[in-house]
Design a protein around this motif. Structure first.
Motif: not given
Length: 206
Positions: A190-198, A200-206
């Motif tokens: 989760y921590q690894a994908i968090l910055p990429q997700y933020q 791209r999508f401007g928020g935090t993943p579930h």
């Protein structure tokens, strides 16, 4: 729409009722579906689940309790689908691990929760139970308060929660639940994908 478009495999959806509904459509068309629910009741022939299931969670946490010398367990379960699945997983894990189930209690209201604590408190005070399973995240803090009110000493029994407890601030801030354990998935992914997700999508993943 996915079936009509010629899909050969469906991934998702997330929640149990959605997986059941979509799975019915998929299997009627001869397709397999892999849903992401953690409710094992949503699984069926041709409908598979990719998640950590209650059976795995409960076995992991009760196995840890057993390794710490715990042998006599009890559980308190809400009267809903979540509670029934957790209770079944609890029974199976206890049997597999050779733990003795002293009692299983169900509740559907605050009055029933109070009655349950009234029933279980004497066995806790007598030392007949060394591990108490409280899987329901929403009511765990309330049960902590009720057990304190019943003068069951904090820390005398090992309280075990479910993976649903993870990240709940109300549970963390309930003094009586200090020292409780619950299973959780390692959050390195989760921590690894968090910055990429933020990004791209401007928020935090579930």
């Amino acid at each position: 729409a996915a079936v009509s478009a010629g899909a050969s495999l469906i991934l998702g959806p997330l929640k149990a009722d959605q997986v059941t509904a979509a799975g019915g459509v998929a299997t009627s068309a001869g397709l397999s579906l892999i849903g992401f629910s953690n409710n094992s009741g949503a699984a069926a022939p041709g409908v598979y689940l990719l998640n950590v299931l209650p059976e795995t969670e409960v076995r992991r946490s009760l196995g840890y309790a057993k390794a710490q010398g715990r042998r006599a367990v009890a559980g308190i379960f809400p009267n809903n689908d979540f509670g029934r699945i957790q209770q079944s997983a609890f029974q199976q894990a206890a049997a597999d691990l050779g733990l003795r189930i002293v009692g299983m209690y169900n509740f559907g209201s605050e009055a029933e929760a109070r009655a349950v604590v009234g029933q279980i408190a004497p066995t806790l005070l007598a030392g007949q139970v060394d591990t108490l399973f409280l899987p329901d995240r929403a009511t765990a803090p309330s049960f902590g308060a009720l057990l304190a009110e019943a003068q069951v000493p904090a820390g005398g029994i090992q309280i075990v929660g479910s993976a649903d407890w993870n990240g709940d601030t109300a549970i963390v801030n309930t003094p009586y639940l200090a020292g409780a354990i619950y299973p959780a998935v390692d959050d390195k992914g989760y921590q690894a994908i968090l910055p990429q997700y933020q990004q791209r999508f401007g928020g935090t993943p579930h």
